[in-house]
Design a protein around this motif. Structure first.
Motif, short mmCIF file in Angstrom:
data_model
loop_
_atom_site.label_atom_id
_atom_site.label_comp_id
_atom_site.label_asym_id
_atom_site.label_seq_id
_atom_site.Cartn_x
_atom_site.Cartn_y
_atom_site.Cartn_z
N ALA A 50 8.05 17.19 -6.87
CA ALA A 50 8.98 17.59 -6.75
C ALA A 50 9.03 18.63 -5.31
O ALA A 50 10.13 18.32 -4.36
CB ALA A 50 9.93 17.68 -7.96
N ILE A 51 8.18 19.94 -5.92
CA ILE A 51 7.92 20.69 -4.49
C ILE A 51 7.29 19.31 -3.71
O ILE A 51 7.47 19.83 -2.36
CB ILE A 51 7.09 21.38 -5.16
N LEU A 52 5.73 18.59 -3.40
CA LEU A 52 5.50 17.69 -2.64
C LEU A 52 6.79 17.04 -1.71
O LEU A 52 6.31 17.47 -0.73
CB LEU A 52 4.73 17.26 -3.29
N TYR A 53 7.45 16.57 -2.38
CA TYR A 53 8.94 15.30 -1.41
C TYR A 53 9.78 16.73 -0.97
O TYR A 53 9.85 16.77 0.28
CB TYR A 53 9.13 14.92 -2.82
N ALA A 54 9.46 17.64 -1.54
CA ALA A 54 10.51 18.62 -0.28
C ALA A 54 9.93 19.31 0.67
O ALA A 54 10.53 19.23 1.63
CB ALA A 54 10.88 20.42 -1.83
N ARG A 55 8.97 19.49 0.12
CA ARG A 55 7.69 19.56 1.66
C ARG A 55 7.72 18.79 3.01
O ARG A 55 8.13 18.56 4.02
CB ARG A 55 6.49 19.86 1.57
N MET A 56 7.61 17.35 2.42
CA MET A 56 7.53 16.51 2.87
C MET A 56 8.98 15.81 3.92
O MET A 56 9.18 15.60 5.03
CB MET A 56 6.97 14.99 2.70
N THR A 57 10.18 16.57 3.17
CA THR A 57 11.13 15.52 3.63
C THR A 57 12.04 16.91 4.24
O THR A 57 13.17 16.84 5.01
CB THR A 57 11.92 15.07 2.63
N GLU A 64 13.94 29.03 5.29
CA GLU A 64 13.72 30.17 3.89
C GLU A 64 14.49 29.04 3.27
O GLU A 64 14.54 29.52 1.88
CB GLU A 64 14.60 31.09 3.91
N VAL A 65 15.36 28.10 3.61
CA VAL A 65 15.62 27.10 2.56
C VAL A 65 14.48 26.47 1.49
O VAL A 65 14.96 26.33 1.11
CB VAL A 65 16.47 26.42 3.35
N LEU A 66 13.76 25.76 2.36
CA LEU A 66 12.31 25.13 1.71
C LEU A 66 11.85 26.13 1.03
O LEU A 66 11.45 25.80 -0.28
CB LEU A 66 11.61 24.54 2.79
N GLN A 67 11.66 27.56 1.58
CA GLN A 67 10.87 28.66 0.06
C GLN A 67 11.93 28.82 -0.97
O GLN A 67 11.08 28.64 -1.80
CB GLN A 67 10.65 29.93 1.17
N THR A 68 12.75 28.86 -0.94
CA THR A 68 14.36 29.16 -1.92
C THR A 68 13.55 27.50 -2.07
O THR A 68 13.56 28.15 -3.88
CB THR A 68 15.60 29.61 -1.18
N ALA A 69 14.14 26.49 -1.88
CA ALA A 69 13.53 25.54 -2.53
C ALA A 69 12.40 25.31 -3.41
O ALA A 69 12.59 25.16 -4.98
CB ALA A 69 14.03 23.76 -1.99
N GLU A 70 11.57 25.46 -2.79
CA GLU A 70 10.52 25.42 -3.63
C GLU A 70 10.10 26.87 -4.67
O GLU A 70 9.66 26.29 -5.78
CB GLU A 70 9.11 25.92 -2.62
N GLN A 71 11.04 28.15 -4.19
CA GLN A 71 10.76 28.98 -5.46
C GLN A 71 10.99 28.32 -6.63
O GLN A 71 10.56 28.87 -7.68
CB GLN A 71 10.62 30.06 -4.87
#
Length: 158
Positions: A50-57, A64-71
Motif C-alpha cells: 500500500a505504501i509502495l503503490y502510494a509512492r508510485m501513484t 505533504e500529502v504523500l507524507q501524511t498518507a505514508e505516515q
C-alpha cells in the motif's frame, strides 16, 4: 478430495518437500507455519505494498500529502513488524518455529526484507530480534545456495 493451496509457498512445499522439513508433520507446528506463510502475503506484504503503490501513484501530489498518507499507512507496517519481533522473542530457537528454518521463515524473510530494504513504513525504527533472525536465515546453506544460483538480493539494511 484434496483442498486447493492458497499460496505459491504452500504449493511448492506440497509438491517438493517430500521429507516435510519445510512444513512439519506435527499439526500444531504445521498450523503455525501456515499462519506465517499466509501472514507474509496477506498482512505484511499487503500493508507494505500500500505504501509502495502510494509512492508510485502519488508522484504529482504535494509532498505533504504523500507524507501524511505514508505516515498513516506506516502504523499497520509497524504493528506487523512488532508482532513478528514479539513472536521471535518467544521462539524456541533461531527460527520462527524452532531450531530449523521452515516455510514460515522463507515466506516471512521475503516480506520482512522487502519492508526493511525499501523502508516501507519503518520510519527508521529497528527491530533487533528481526535483524538477528534475518541473519540466521541468510546464514543457512539453502539460502546461500539460492542466492548463488539466482543472484537475488534485495539490498536490505539492518
Amino acid at each position: 478430495m484434496k483442498t486447493q493451496n492458497l499460496t505459491c509457498v504452500s504449493y511448492l512445499c506440497d509438491r517438493y518437500d517430500k521429507d516435510k522439513k519445510l512444513v512439519p508433520k506435527d499439526v500444531k507446528e504445521k498450523i503455525k507455519v501456515m499462519q506465517w506463510v499466509h501472514a507474509s502475503e496477506a498482512t505484511f506484504a499487503l500493508h507494505a505494498l500500500a505504501i509502495l503503490y502510494a509512492r508510485m501513484t502519488m508522484k504529482d501530489a504535494p509532498e505533504e500529502v504523500l507524507q501524511t498518507a505514508e505516515q498513516r499507512m506506516s502504523v499497520n507496517v509497524q504493528n506487523d513488524m512488532s508482532w513478528l519481533e514479539s513472536e521471535l522473542s518467544l521462539a524456541q530457537g533461531p527460527f520462527l518455529i524452532g531450531e530449523h528454518p521452515t516455510a514460515a521463515d522463507i515466506a516471512m524473510h521475503f516480506s520482512a526484507t522487502f519492508i526493511i530494504g525499501k523502508e516501507l513504513g519503518t520510519n527508521g525504527k529497528q527491530w533487533p530480534n528481526i535483524e538477528k533472525w534475518l541473519k540466521a536465515c541468510e546464514n543457512t546453506e539453502g539460502y546461500k545456495r539460492a542466492v548463488k544460483k539466482t543472484g537475488h538480493n534485495l539490498n536490505h539494511k539492518y
